[in-house]
Design a protein around this motif. Structure first.
Motif, PDB file in Angstrom:
ATOM      1  N   VAL A   5       0.849  -1.189   0.000  1.00 55.33           N
ATOM      2  CA  VAL A   5       0.000   0.000   0.000  1.00 55.33           C
ATOM      3  C   VAL A   5       0.882   1.235   0.000  1.00 55.33           C
ATOM      4  CG1 VAL A   5      -1.779   1.292   1.191  1.00 55.33           C
ATOM      5  CG2 VAL A   5      -1.834  -1.214   1.199  1.00 55.33           C
ATOM      6  N   GLU A   6       0.751   2.049  -1.065  1.00 54.86           N
ATOM      7  CA  GLU A   6       1.519   3.280  -1.179  1.00 54.86           C
ATOM      8  C   GLU A   6       0.736   4.451  -0.592  1.00 54.86           C
ATOM      9  OE1 GLU A   6       2.447   1.368  -5.394  1.00 54.86           O
ATOM     10  OE2 GLU A   6       0.621   1.734  -4.221  1.00 54.86           O
ATOM     11  N   SER A   7       1.479   5.454  -0.175  1.00 54.84           N
ATOM     12  CA  SER A   7       0.864   6.702   0.289  1.00 54.84           C
ATOM     13  C   SER A   7       1.860   7.832   0.084  1.00 54.84           C
ATOM     14  CB  SER A   7       0.466   6.605   1.764  1.00 54.84           C
ATOM     15  OG  SER A   7       1.601   6.357   2.562  1.00 54.84           O
ATOM     16  N   GLY A   8       1.351   9.064   0.158  1.00 55.30           N
ATOM     17  CA  GLY A   8       2.234  10.223   0.100  1.00 55.30           C
ATOM     18  C   GLY A   8       2.205  10.997  -1.198  1.00 55.30           C
ATOM     19  N   GLY A   9       1.459  10.514  -2.187  1.00 57.21           N
ATOM     20  CA  GLY A   9       1.381  11.257  -3.432  1.00 57.21           C
ATOM     21  C   GLY A   9       0.565  12.524  -3.276  1.00 57.21           C
ATOM     22  N   GLY A  16       9.478  21.641  -5.433  1.00 57.79           N
ATOM     23  CA  GLY A  16       8.997  21.157  -4.154  1.00 57.79           C
ATOM     24  C   GLY A  16       9.424  19.740  -3.853  1.00 57.79           C
ATOM     25  N   SER A  17       8.932  19.217  -2.727  1.00 54.90           N
ATOM     26  CA  SER A  17       9.320  17.888  -2.249  1.00 54.90           C
ATOM     27  C   SER A  17       8.106  17.070  -1.856  1.00 54.90           C
ATOM     28  CB  SER A  17      10.247  18.024  -1.032  1.00 54.90           C
ATOM     29  OG  SER A  17      11.426  18.723  -1.353  1.00 54.90           O
ATOM     30  N   LEU A  18       8.238  15.772  -1.977  1.00 52.58           N
ATOM     31  CA  LEU A  18       7.256  14.817  -1.492  1.00 52.58           C
ATOM     32  C   LEU A  18       7.993  13.592  -0.988  1.00 52.58           C
ATOM     33  CD1 LEU A  18       4.414  14.716  -4.207  1.00 52.58           C
ATOM     34  CD2 LEU A  18       4.193  15.544  -1.859  1.00 52.58           C
ATOM     35  N   LYS A  19       7.376  12.877  -0.042  1.00 52.19           N
ATOM     36  CA  LYS A  19       7.941  11.610   0.420  1.00 52.19           C
ATOM     37  C   LYS A  19       6.874  10.535   0.296  1.00 52.19           C
ATOM     38  CE  LYS A  19      10.577   9.386   4.109  1.00 52.19           C
ATOM     39  NZ  LYS A  19      11.261   9.590   5.422  1.00 52.19           N
ATOM     40  N   LEU A  20       7.175   9.531  -0.514  1.00 51.49           N
ATOM     41  CA  LEU A  20       6.271   8.408  -0.699  1.00 51.49           C
ATOM     42  C   LEU A  20       6.638   7.278   0.264  1.00 51.49           C
ATOM     43  CD1 LEU A  20       6.183   8.194  -4.612  1.00 51.49           C
ATOM     44  CD2 LEU A  20       4.821   9.634  -3.084  1.00 51.49           C
ATOM     45  N   SER A  21       5.617   6.567   0.709  1.00 50.86           N
ATOM     46  CA  SER A  21       5.814   5.395   1.557  1.00 50.86           C
ATOM     47  C   SER A  21       5.080   4.215   0.953  1.00 50.86           C
ATOM     48  CB  SER A  21       5.266   5.645   2.965  1.00 50.86           C
ATOM     49  OG  SER A  21       5.888   6.739   3.572  1.00 50.86           O
ATOM     50  N   CYS A  22       5.604   3.029   1.208  1.00 51.64           N
ATOM     51  CA  CYS A  22       4.952   1.806   0.733  1.00 51.64           C
ATOM     52  C   CYS A  22       5.137   0.739   1.800  1.00 51.64           C
ATOM     53  CB  CYS A  22       5.552   1.354  -0.583  1.00 51.64           C
ATOM     54  SG  CYS A  22       4.957  -0.253  -1.150  1.00 51.64           S
ATOM     55  N   ALA A  23       4.028   0.316   2.383  1.00 52.57           N
ATOM     56  CA  ALA A  23       4.068  -0.676   3.453  1.00 52.57           C
ATOM     57  C   ALA A  23       3.591  -2.026   2.937  1.00 52.57           C
ATOM     58  CB  ALA A  23       3.193  -0.217   4.613  1.00 52.57           C
ATOM     59  N   ALA A  24       4.379  -3.040   3.215  1.00 44.99           N
ATOM     60  CA  ALA A  24       4.017  -4.407   2.832  1.00 44.99           C
ATOM     61  C   ALA A  24       3.422  -5.125   4.029  1.00 44.99           C
ATOM     62  CB  ALA A  24       5.237  -5.150   2.334  1.00 44.99           C
ATOM     63  N   ASP A  33      14.724  -7.349  -2.848  1.00 43.40           N
ATOM     64  CA  ASP A  33      14.729  -6.023  -3.469  1.00 43.40           C
ATOM     65  C   ASP A  33      13.383  -5.328  -3.295  1.00 43.40           C
ATOM     66  OD1 ASP A  33      16.733  -6.895  -6.408  1.00 43.40           O
ATOM     67  OD2 ASP A  33      17.267  -6.532  -4.317  1.00 43.40           O
ATOM     68  N   MET A  34      13.453  -4.031  -3.068  1.00 49.47           N
ATOM     69  CA  MET A  34      12.259  -3.175  -3.055  1.00 49.47           C
ATOM     70  C   MET A  34      12.537  -2.033  -4.019  1.00 49.47           C
ATOM     71  SD  MET A  34      11.315  -3.100   1.001  1.00 49.47           S
ATOM     72  CE  MET A  34       9.532  -2.946   0.788  1.00 49.47           C
ATOM     73  N   GLY A  35      11.476  -1.558  -4.646  1.00 50.68           N
ATOM     74  CA  GLY A  35      11.727  -0.525  -5.640  1.00 50.68           C
ATOM     75  C   GLY A  35      10.540   0.370  -5.882  1.00 50.68           C
ATOM     76  N   TRP A  36      10.817   1.451  -6.574  1.00 53.11           N
ATOM     77  CA  TRP A  36       9.798   2.391  -7.027  1.00 53.11           C
ATOM     78  C   TRP A  36       9.884   2.510  -8.542  1.00 53.11           C
ATOM     79  CZ3 TRP A  36       6.001   4.367  -4.080  1.00 53.11           C
ATOM     80  CH2 TRP A  36       6.160   4.326  -2.694  1.00 53.11           C
ATOM     81  N   TYR A  37       8.744   2.451  -9.185  1.00 51.56           N
ATOM     82  CA  TYR A  37       8.610   2.625 -10.613  1.00 51.56           C
ATOM     83  C   TYR A  37       7.605   3.745 -10.845  1.00 51.56           C
ATOM     84  CZ  TYR A  37      10.954  -1.887 -11.192  1.00 51.56           C
ATOM     85  OH  TYR A  37      11.860  -2.909 -11.172  1.00 51.56           O
ATOM     86  N   ARG A  38       7.594   4.279 -12.051  1.00 55.21           N
ATOM     87  CA  ARG A  38       6.585   5.286 -12.379  1.00 55.21           C
ATOM     88  C   ARG A  38       6.133   5.125 -13.822  1.00 55.21           C
ATOM     89  NH1 ARG A  38      10.351  10.775 -12.170  1.00 55.21           N
ATOM     90  NH2 ARG A  38      11.540  10.398 -14.095  1.00 55.21           N
ATOM     91  N   GLN A  39       4.918   5.587 -14.050  1.00 57.42           N
ATOM     92  CA  GLN A  39       4.350   5.536 -15.393  1.00 57.42           C
ATOM     93  C   GLN A  39       3.592   6.821 -15.652  1.00 57.42           C
ATOM     94  OE1 GLN A  39       1.913   2.103 -16.213  1.00 57.42           O
ATOM     95  NE2 GLN A  39       2.182   2.340 -18.412  1.00 57.42           N
ATOM     96  N   VAL A  78       9.163   0.703   2.406  1.00 54.28           N
ATOM     97  CA  VAL A  78      10.147   1.381   1.572  1.00 54.28           C
ATOM     98  C   VAL A  78       9.676   2.812   1.347  1.00 54.28           C
ATOM     99  CG1 VAL A  78       9.080   0.591  -0.599  1.00 54.28           C
ATOM    100  CG2 VAL A  78      11.501   1.247  -0.555  1.00 54.28           C
ATOM    101  N   TYR A  79      10.622   3.722   1.287  1.00 54.60           N
ATOM    102  CA  TYR A  79      10.322   5.153   1.132  1.00 54.60           C
ATOM    103  C   TYR A  79      10.995   5.690  -0.118  1.00 54.60           C
ATOM    104  CZ  TYR A  79       9.349   4.522   6.113  1.00 54.60           C
ATOM    105  OH  TYR A  79       8.868   4.076   7.316  1.00 54.60           O
ATOM    106  N   LEU A  80      10.432   6.763  -0.647  1.00 53.56           N
ATOM    107  CA  LEU A  80      11.078   7.499  -1.726  1.00 53.56           C
ATOM    108  C   LEU A  80      10.941   8.976  -1.407  1.00 53.56           C
ATOM    109  CD1 LEU A  80      12.532   7.216  -4.478  1.00 53.56           C
ATOM    110  CD2 LEU A  80      10.314   7.699  -5.550  1.00 53.56           C
ATOM    111  N   GLU A  81      12.060   9.583  -1.056  1.00 56.40           N
ATOM    112  CA  GLU A  81      12.077  11.019  -0.793  1.00 56.40           C
ATOM    113  C   GLU A  81      12.432  11.718  -2.090  1.00 56.40           C
ATOM    114  OE1 GLU A  81      14.225  12.105   2.657  1.00 56.40           O
ATOM    115  OE2 GLU A  81      13.647  14.208   2.530  1.00 56.40           O
TER     116      GLU A  81
END
Length: 121
Positions: A5-9, A16-24, A33-39, A78-81
């Motif tokens: 489940v992702e959050s933070g968008g 500016g800045s955002l921090k995304l989180s993803c909890a398994a 491995d954990m990762g972030w992708y975008r489309q 996993v986080y993405l700052e």
């Protein structure tokens, strides 16, 4: 099964800045491995950043120096700052995790449902 489940968008201005989180959650023995992708609309899904179980990281050239991936294994998260955001960072961001559910089982890739990031004035 495993759920991500992702959050933070959200919507942010350029620079500016955002921090995304993803909890398994679910049946998890170990996350590799954990990762972030975008489309982005009209584009293929692309790798943004990856982090291994040992903490090694890998970034797309377009985000190097601006984005930082990290993980908290105690929280299976996993986080993405994301800093210095640009309009071209606008996309739906998906997290992924390579998970072993039990001893002796194979590892499987799981995906989140995505969280939207819009960088606009």
């Amino acid at each position: 099964q495993v759920q991500l489940v992702e959050s933070g968008g959200g919507v942010v201005q350029p620079g500016g800045s955002l921090k995304l989180s993803c909890a398994a959650s679910g049946r998890i023995l170990l996350i590799y491995d954990m990762g972030w992708y975008r489309q982005a609309p009209g584009n293929q899904r692309e790798l943004v950043a990856q982090i291994s179980i040992t903490g090694n990281t890998n970034y797309a050239d377009s985000v190097k120096g601006r984005f930082t991936i990290s993980r908290d294994d105690a929280k299976n998260t996993v986080y993405l700052e994301m800093n210095s955001l640009k309009p071209e960072d606008t996309a739906v961001y998906y997290c992924s995790a390579n998970v072993k559910m039990q001893v002796g089982s194979q590892r499987y890739d799981y995906w989140g449902q995505g969280t939207e990031v819009t960088v606009s004035q």
